[in-house]
Motif scaffolding. Sequence first.
Motif, PDB file in Angstrom:
ATOM      1  N   VAL A   1     -23.496 -10.261  14.767  1.00 30.29           N
ATOM      2  CA  VAL A   1     -22.181 -10.181  15.287  1.00 30.29           C
ATOM      3  C   VAL A   1     -21.800  -9.584  16.139  1.00 30.29           C
ATOM      4  O   VAL A   1     -22.183  -8.259  16.168  1.00 30.29           O
ATOM      5  CB  VAL A   1     -21.221 -10.507  13.877  1.00 30.29           C
ATOM      6  N   VAL A   2     -21.069  -9.987  17.160  1.00 30.07           N
ATOM      7  CA  VAL A   2     -20.388  -9.010  18.203  1.00 30.07           C
ATOM      8  C   VAL A   2     -18.902  -8.836  17.870  1.00 30.07           C
ATOM      9  O   VAL A   2     -18.171  -9.648  17.598  1.00 30.07           O
ATOM     10  CB  VAL A   2     -20.485  -9.746  19.482  1.00 30.07           C
ATOM     11  N   LEU A   3     -18.532  -7.480  17.803  1.00 27.12           N
ATOM     12  CA  LEU A   3     -17.381  -6.883  17.589  1.00 27.12           C
ATOM     13  C   LEU A   3     -16.834  -6.526  19.056  1.00 27.12           C
ATOM     14  O   LEU A   3     -17.358  -5.877  19.773  1.00 27.12           O
ATOM     15  CB  LEU A   3     -17.140  -5.840  16.621  1.00 27.12           C
ATOM     16  N   GLU A   4     -15.469  -6.949  19.350  1.00 29.60           N
ATOM     17  CA  GLU A   4     -14.602  -6.379  20.523  1.00 29.60           C
ATOM     18  C   GLU A   4     -13.666  -5.655  20.400  1.00 29.60           C
ATOM     19  O   GLU A   4     -12.736  -6.191  19.786  1.00 29.60           O
ATOM     20  CB  GLU A   4     -14.243  -7.501  21.271  1.00 29.60           C
ATOM     21  N   ARG A   5     -13.682  -4.216  20.291  1.00 31.94           N
ATOM     22  CA  ARG A   5     -12.672  -3.343  20.076  1.00 31.94           C
ATOM     23  C   ARG A   5     -12.769  -2.303  21.151  1.00 31.94           C
ATOM     24  O   ARG A   5     -13.808  -2.093  21.744  1.00 31.94           O
ATOM     25  CB  ARG A   5     -13.025  -2.681  18.837  1.00 31.94           C
ATOM     26  N   PHE A   6     -11.735  -1.664  21.471  1.00 31.74           N
ATOM     27  CA  PHE A   6     -11.621  -0.490  22.341  1.00 31.74           C
ATOM     28  C   PHE A   6     -12.102  -0.900  23.743  1.00 31.74           C
ATOM     29  O   PHE A   6     -12.660   0.069  24.272  1.00 31.74           O
ATOM     30  CB  PHE A   6     -12.271   0.775  21.717  1.00 31.74           C
ATOM     31  N   GLY A   7     -11.929  -2.059  24.073  1.00 25.86           N
ATOM     32  CA  GLY A   7     -12.601  -2.618  25.285  1.00 25.86           C
ATOM     33  C   GLY A   7     -14.159  -2.503  25.576  1.00 25.86           C
ATOM     34  O   GLY A   7     -14.721  -2.519  26.642  1.00 25.86           O
ATOM     35  N   GLN A   8     -14.736  -2.687  24.335  1.00 25.12           N
ATOM     36  CA  GLN A   8     -16.242  -2.485  24.295  1.00 25.12           C
ATOM     37  C   GLN A   8     -16.883  -3.826  23.311  1.00 25.12           C
ATOM     38  O   GLN A   8     -16.157  -4.162  22.443  1.00 25.12           O
ATOM     39  CB  GLN A   8     -16.677  -1.309  23.752  1.00 25.12           C
ATOM     40  N   ARG A   9     -18.150  -4.078  23.753  1.00 27.13           N
ATOM     41  CA  ARG A   9     -18.817  -4.868  22.823  1.00 27.13           C
ATOM     42  C   ARG A   9     -19.769  -4.475  21.917  1.00 27.13           C
ATOM     43  O   ARG A   9     -20.637  -3.714  22.478  1.00 27.13           O
ATOM     44  CB  ARG A   9     -19.360  -5.960  23.725  1.00 27.13           C
ATOM     45  N   LEU A  10     -19.858  -4.480  20.867  1.00 28.35           N
ATOM     46  CA  LEU A  10     -20.822  -3.926  19.847  1.00 28.35           C
ATOM     47  C   LEU A  10     -21.349  -5.014  18.884  1.00 28.35           C
ATOM     48  O   LEU A  10     -20.860  -5.792  18.323  1.00 28.35           O
ATOM     49  CB  LEU A  10     -19.953  -2.856  19.203  1.00 28.35           C
ATOM     50  N   VAL A  11     -22.717  -4.692  18.819  1.00 27.59           N
ATOM     51  CA  VAL A  11     -23.357  -5.827  17.951  1.00 27.59           C
ATOM     52  C   VAL A  11     -23.544  -5.260  16.550  1.00 27.59           C
ATOM     53  O   VAL A  11     -24.074  -3.781  16.658  1.00 27.59           O
ATOM     54  CB  VAL A  11     -24.754  -6.062  18.652  1.00 27.59           C
ATOM     55  N   ILE A  12     -23.507  -6.016  15.680  1.00 28.89           N
ATOM     56  CA  ILE A  12     -23.752  -5.301  14.284  1.00 28.89           C
ATOM     57  C   ILE A  12     -24.978  -6.202  13.566  1.00 28.89           C
ATOM     58  O   ILE A  12     -24.964  -7.475  13.861  1.00 28.89           O
ATOM     59  CB  ILE A  12     -22.697  -5.301  13.191  1.00 28.89           C
ATOM     60  N   MET A  13     -26.178  -5.738  12.911  1.00 29.85           N
ATOM     61  CA  MET A  13     -26.917  -6.675  12.169  1.00 29.85           C
ATOM     62  C   MET A  13     -27.587  -5.648  11.285  1.00 29.85           C
ATOM     63  O   MET A  13     -27.521  -4.328  11.276  1.00 29.85           O
ATOM     64  CB  MET A  13     -27.840  -6.891  13.289  1.00 29.85           C
ATOM     65  N   HIS A  14     -28.300  -6.214  10.395  1.00 30.93           N
ATOM     66  CA  HIS A  14     -29.108  -5.212   9.261  1.00 30.93           C
ATOM     67  C   HIS A  14     -30.133  -4.467  10.097  1.00 30.93           C
ATOM     68  O   HIS A  14     -30.232  -3.286   9.781  1.00 30.93           O
ATOM     69  CB  HIS A  14     -29.633  -6.236   8.191  1.00 30.93           C
TER      70      HIS A  14
END
Length: 238
Positions: A99-112
């Motif tokens: 999943v990609v989260l977009e916060r604080f003007g950045q893109r962050l991927v989360i995964m196990h």
Amino acid sequence: MSRILFIADLHLCQEEPAITAGFLHFLANQALTCSELYILGDLFEAWIGDDDPAPLHQQIAQAIAALPIPVYFIHGNRDFLVGKRFAQQAGMQPLPEEVVLERFGQRLVIMHGDTLCTDDVNYLAFRKKVHTPWIQWLFLRLPLALRLSIARKMRQSSQQANQHKAMAVMDVNHQAVIEVLVRHQATLLVHGHTHRPAIHPVTEVSPSAQRAVLGAWHHEGWMIEWTEQGLTLSHFPW
Ligand code: OKV
Ligand code: MN
């Protein structure tokens, strides 16, 4: 002010009540002061179906459901069979593998993180088998006692196999990390699974790109915080 928390690899089980107590304490403290909580897999050491009547499962579901903030869940390699029924009981929103989260003007991927370990071909073959829908369908229809005994045997033989695996084989493959970040057009990655807590630069992607790895809850708890300030890895006693 928004503060997003990530945890993974608690490996909760009846045999380790101190970890459960530590998690309940975490929920009543840290988790109360964040805006969202993401559980990135291996919340449980094993999972053989939502119909397992283990009291631990209900205790954990109630504690998570009591939180006033949204809680999201990505399956791990151990609790990949956690289903809609348990997620609903815990008030957690199940998420897909990446999943990609977009916060604080950045893109962050989360995964196990297990799918980043592309050098461990034996594990990937095991994963492919137990993720096959018809195999899961059959397994879930077996009597509970049979599922329990199959699962126990599988854990025993896996423990023996892992003793002979090289440490490097069980870590992430750096090319796989780069590929995930590039595919999602992201500069930040947060995952668990390897039990090697650290924040690594990924300079091939960008000068500021980072891979943040959560720690397993063995002797202490671990979390990663995401705020306007960036990512922070921390650990805390029970
Ligand atoms: C989870 C892992 C045991 C690794 C079995 C089909 C099959 C599901 C299952 C049984 C085992 C999960 C559900 C467990 C992860 C292990 C050992 C190694 C490396 C089948 C679908 F094949 F029997 F048909 N299982 N359990 N392992 O005990 O939680 O991740 S488990
Ligand atoms: Mn894992």
